[in-house]
Design an enzyme around this catalytic site. Structure first.
Site, PDB file in Angstrom:
ATOM      1  N   GLU A  18       0.851  -1.193   0.000  1.00  0.00           N
ATOM      2  CA  GLU A  18       0.000   0.000   0.000  1.00  0.00           C
ATOM      3  C   GLU A  18       0.882   1.236   0.000  1.00  0.00           C
ATOM      4  OE1 GLU A  18      -3.475  -0.082   2.489  1.00  0.00           O
ATOM      5  OE2 GLU A  18      -3.126   1.991   3.128  1.00  0.00           O
ATOM      6  N   TYR A  50      -6.699   7.107  -0.669  1.00  0.00           N
ATOM      7  CA  TYR A  50      -7.528   8.146  -1.289  1.00  0.00           C
ATOM      8  C   TYR A  50      -7.984   9.077  -0.181  1.00  0.00           C
ATOM      9  CZ  TYR A  50     -11.370   9.844  -4.314  1.00  0.00           C
ATOM     10  OH  TYR A  50     -12.228  10.585  -5.074  1.00  0.00           O
ATOM     11  N   ALA A  52      -6.832   9.830   2.682  1.00  0.00           N
ATOM     12  CA  ALA A  52      -6.781   9.348   4.069  1.00  0.00           C
ATOM     13  C   ALA A  52      -6.530  10.496   5.040  1.00  0.00           C
ATOM     14  CB  ALA A  52      -5.710   8.285   4.221  1.00  0.00           C
ATOM     15  N   HIS A  79      -8.071   3.081  -3.568  1.00  0.00           N
ATOM     16  CA  HIS A  79      -9.013   3.208  -2.456  1.00  0.00           C
ATOM     17  C   HIS A  79     -10.021   4.266  -2.896  1.00  0.00           C
ATOM     18  CE1 HIS A  79      -5.884   1.775   0.742  1.00  0.00           C
ATOM     19  NE2 HIS A  79      -5.708   1.162  -0.402  1.00  0.00           N
ATOM     20  N   ARG A 109     -15.618   3.898   3.922  1.00  0.00           N
ATOM     21  CA  ARG A 109     -16.342   5.124   4.269  1.00  0.00           C
ATOM     22  C   ARG A 109     -15.424   6.323   4.149  1.00  0.00           C
ATOM     23  NH1 ARG A 109     -17.416   6.621  10.365  1.00  0.00           N
ATOM     24  NH2 ARG A 109     -15.212   7.105  10.095  1.00  0.00           N
ATOM     25  N   GLY A 110     -14.179   6.148   4.646  1.00  0.00           N
ATOM     26  CA  GLY A 110     -13.214   7.248   4.666  1.00  0.00           C
ATOM     27  C   GLY A 110     -13.034   7.778   6.071  1.00  0.00           C
ATOM     28  N   ASP A 111     -11.844   8.261   6.323  1.00  0.00           N
ATOM     29  CA  ASP A 111     -11.557   8.934   7.600  1.00  0.00           C
ATOM     30  C   ASP A 111     -12.293  10.261   7.596  1.00  0.00           C
ATOM     31  OD1 ASP A 111      -9.783   7.091   8.775  1.00  0.00           O
ATOM     32  OD2 ASP A 111      -8.125   7.833   7.555  1.00  0.00           O
ATOM     33  N   HIS A 152     -14.343  -1.680  14.685  1.00  0.00           N
ATOM     34  CA  HIS A 152     -14.192  -0.266  14.327  1.00  0.00           C
ATOM     35  C   HIS A 152     -14.475   0.580  15.560  1.00  0.00           C
ATOM     36  CE1 HIS A 152     -15.442   3.648  12.574  1.00  0.00           C
ATOM     37  NE2 HIS A 152     -14.435   3.381  11.746  1.00  0.00           N
TER      38      HIS A 152
HETATM   39  P1  FAD Z   1     -17.895   1.445   7.466  1.00  0.00           P
HETATM   40  O1  FAD Z   1     -17.903   0.027   7.014  1.00  0.00           O
HETATM   41  O2  FAD Z   1     -18.842   2.363   6.858  1.00  0.00           O
HETATM   42  O3  FAD Z   1     -18.003   1.418   9.013  1.00  0.00           O
HETATM   43  C1  FAD Z   1     -17.916   2.609   9.806  1.00  0.00           C
HETATM   44  C2  FAD Z   1     -18.667   2.364  11.102  1.00  0.00           C
HETATM   45  O4  FAD Z   1     -20.067   2.290  10.849  1.00  0.00           O
HETATM   46  C3  FAD Z   1     -18.315   1.038  11.779  1.00  0.00           C
HETATM   47  O5  FAD Z   1     -18.409   1.239  13.147  1.00  0.00           O
HETATM   48  C4  FAD Z   1     -19.381   0.086  11.283  1.00  0.00           C
HETATM   49  O6  FAD Z   1     -19.605  -0.979  12.167  1.00  0.00           O
HETATM   50  C5  FAD Z   1     -20.573   1.007  11.162  1.00  0.00           C
HETATM   51  N1  FAD Z   1     -21.454   0.627  10.043  1.00  0.00           N
HETATM   52  C6  FAD Z   1     -21.100   0.134   8.846  1.00  0.00           C
HETATM   53  N2  FAD Z   1     -22.164  -0.044   8.061  1.00  0.00           N
HETATM   54  C7  FAD Z   1     -23.208   0.356   8.765  1.00  0.00           C
HETATM   55  C8  FAD Z   1     -24.600   0.444   8.504  1.00  0.00           C
HETATM   56  N3  FAD Z   1     -25.096   0.067   7.299  1.00  0.00           N
HETATM   57  N4  FAD Z   1     -25.410   0.923   9.473  1.00  0.00           N
HETATM   58  C9  FAD Z   1     -24.908   1.333  10.657  1.00  0.00           C
HETATM   59  N5  FAD Z   1     -23.608   1.269  10.979  1.00  0.00           N
HETATM   60  C10 FAD Z   1     -22.765   0.795  10.042  1.00  0.00           C
HETATM   61  N6  FAD Z   1      -9.637   6.076   4.833  1.00  0.00           N
HETATM   62  C11 FAD Z   1      -9.495   7.054   3.910  1.00  0.00           C
HETATM   63  O7  FAD Z   1     -10.000   8.159   4.105  1.00  0.00           O
HETATM   64  N7  FAD Z   1      -8.780   6.833   2.764  1.00  0.00           N
HETATM   65  C12 FAD Z   1      -8.203   5.640   2.494  1.00  0.00           C
HETATM   66  O8  FAD Z   1      -7.573   5.465   1.478  1.00  0.00           O
HETATM   67  C13 FAD Z   1      -8.341   4.587   3.442  1.00  0.00           C
HETATM   68  N8  FAD Z   1      -7.788   3.387   3.248  1.00  0.00           N
HETATM   69  C14 FAD Z   1      -8.003   2.379   4.147  1.00  0.00           C
HETATM   70  C15 FAD Z   1      -7.461   1.109   3.893  1.00  0.00           C
HETATM   71  C16 FAD Z   1      -7.697   0.059   4.759  1.00  0.00           C
HETATM   72  C17 FAD Z   1      -7.149  -1.316   4.438  1.00  0.00           C
HETATM   73  C18 FAD Z   1      -8.480   0.275   5.934  1.00  0.00           C
HETATM   74  C19 FAD Z   1      -8.745  -0.850   6.879  1.00  0.00           C
HETATM   75  C20 FAD Z   1      -8.976   1.528   6.207  1.00  0.00           C
HETATM   76  C21 FAD Z   1      -8.751   2.585   5.317  1.00  0.00           C
HETATM   77  N9  FAD Z   1      -9.245   3.854   5.546  1.00  0.00           N
HETATM   78  C22 FAD Z   1      -9.087   4.858   4.632  1.00  0.00           C
HETATM   79  C23 FAD Z   1      -9.858   4.177   6.824  1.00  0.00           C
HETATM   80  C24 FAD Z   1     -11.360   3.973   6.842  1.00  0.00           C
HETATM   81  O9  FAD Z   1     -11.968   4.886   5.965  1.00  0.00           O
HETATM   82  C25 FAD Z   1     -11.773   4.202   8.278  1.00  0.00           C
HETATM   83  O10 FAD Z   1     -11.338   3.136   9.079  1.00  0.00           O
HETATM   84  C26 FAD Z   1     -13.225   4.499   8.502  1.00  0.00           C
HETATM   85  O11 FAD Z   1     -13.365   4.984   9.820  1.00  0.00           O
HETATM   86  C27 FAD Z   1     -14.116   3.278   8.385  1.00  0.00           C
HETATM   87  O12 FAD Z   1     -14.158   2.796   7.123  1.00  0.00           O
HETATM   88  P2  FAD Z   1     -15.059   1.513   6.778  1.00  0.00           P
HETATM   89  O13 FAD Z   1     -15.083   1.385   5.325  1.00  0.00           O
HETATM   90  O14 FAD Z   1     -14.671   0.362   7.611  1.00  0.00           O
HETATM   91  O15 FAD Z   1     -16.455   2.098   7.275  1.00  0.00           O
END
Ligand code: FAD
Length: 304
Positions: A18, A50, A52, A79, A109-111, A152
């Site tokens: 990555e 993307y 982050a 991403h 979802r994104g940070d 998370h």
């Molecule tokens: P989600 O799956 O949307 O989860 C977020 C929270 O909401 C969790 O607590 C989950 O349990 C809850 N949730 C999920 N779906 C639902 C639903 N339908 N209803 C209610 N609650 C729900 N961030 C960036 O900005 N750019 C990047 O490039 C980036 N790369 C990453 C790469 C990896 C390998 C990882 C693991 C993370 C990366 N992140 C990046 C960080 C990521 O965006 C964050 O960890 C973010 O806080 C959560 O993303 P997620 O896709 O897991 O979110």
């Protein structure tokens, strides 16, 4: 579709790196040089972050195109986040990726940028993004999603978080890239738990190298609330006093930390391999010497 990484993971453990998009052209040239070294390990894919940390997207597309045009089989994976994106913008941006031959994505979802309480876009969760991409683009993208072995940080329970991960699978995601964890016992617990919950997607494990104290503490605590297990705490303690009488950092202590940290990382990789994970996804942090040392010590596709 160029290659199906999830299909390949059924045959063998994949190796990937990555990187993040540099801000300048000079940074892009440096990254290209770094990738040339990393290609020696024949990575199956290289992913590029993307936006982050809530920062802007920068040269993500340039990086993906650079990986695609390299003369090898490495697949670029972009991403992609929900941050600040309307449905129409998502459609347009993803079509642009497809037009440039990038058909693998990690849907997250994104940070959230500091001070934001939501994504500021049409979708609040990665589940919505996966569902939308499948609806608009069918099978044109292979879609990875994030999984958090420690849960998370925003989720009330690990079980609820796993239920949301299952939802991503049900919406059509292909495989999981995991959030960093230094806690192997927790990882094993989570792996059993997701399989019991009916999640069959391959698990590609994110490995954050242990290189210096500040970055370990920052990675664990700034956003993710990840545990620092006793063994890693020992590495930190062994090299805690790293400033000389003039207030300068002591290079010998920093080097000793790096050496013990790399041993920790190699050990983690070997444990993951023994568990039969589907992929090792090493955070290269836009450098190559650390990754090279780690992979050679772990005996993974050693470069002669
Ligand atoms: P989600 O799956 O949307 O989860 C977020 C929270 O909401 C969790 O607590 C989950 O349990 C809850 N949730 C999920 N779906 C639902 C639903 N339908 N209803 C209610 N609650 C729900 N961030 C960036 O900005 N750019 C990047 O490039 C980036 N790369 C990453 C790469 C990896 C390998 C990882 C693991 C993370 C990366 N992140 C990046 C960080 C990521 O965006 C964050 O960890 C973010 O806080 C959560 O993303 P997620 O896709 O897991 O979110």
């Amino acid at each position: 579709m160029s290659k199906r990484l999830a299909e390949m993971m059924k045959e063998r453990t994949l190796l990937s790196f990555e990187v993040f998009p540099p801000k300048t052209d000079k940074g892009l040239d440096k990254l290209e040089e770094c990738l040339e070294h990393l290609y020696a390990f024949r990575p199956d894919y290289v992913s590029c972050t993307y936006g982050a940390g809530g920062t802007n997207v920068g040269k993500n597309m340039d990086v993906c195109k650079m990986i695609r045009k390299a003369d090898n089989d490495t697949v670029p994976v972009t991403h992609f986040t929900c941050i600040g994106n309307t449905k129409e913008e998502i459609k347009e941006k993803l079509q642009n990726y497809l037009d440039n031959g990038i058909d693998h994505m990690l849907a997250v979802r994104g940070d959230l940028p500091e001070g934001w309480s939501g994504t500021g876009g049409d979708f609040s969760y990665a589940t919505d993004l996966v569902s939308y991409v499948r609806k608009e683009f069918g099978d044109k993208f292979e879609i990875a999603v994030a999984g958090s072995p420690e849960g998370h940080i925003a989720c009330r329970t690990l079980e609820a978080d796993i239920a949301h991960l299952k939802q991503k699978q049900d919406e059509g995601a292909d495989y999981i890239m995991t959030q960093l964890t230094f806690d192997m016992e927790q990882f094993k617990y989570w792996l059993d738990a997701i399989r019991s919950a009916g999640i069959t997607m391959p698990v590609d494990v994110g490995v954050m190298p242990v290189l210096n104290r500040e970055s370990v503490i920052n990675m664990c605590l700034s956003r993710n609330g990840c545990a620092i297990p006793r063994k890693l705490a020992e590495v930190i303690s062994h090299h805690w006093f790293d400033v000389d009488e003039n207030g300068n950092k002591r290079q010998d202590v920093l080097d000793a930390f790096r050496e013990e940290g790399i041993e920790y990382t190699v050990d983690q990789i070997l444990q993951y391999m023994a568990l039969g994970v589907d992929g090792i996804h090493l955070y290269a942090l836009n450098t190559w010497k650390n990754s090279t040392e780690i992979l050679n010590k772990a005996g993974i596709r050693s470069v002669v």
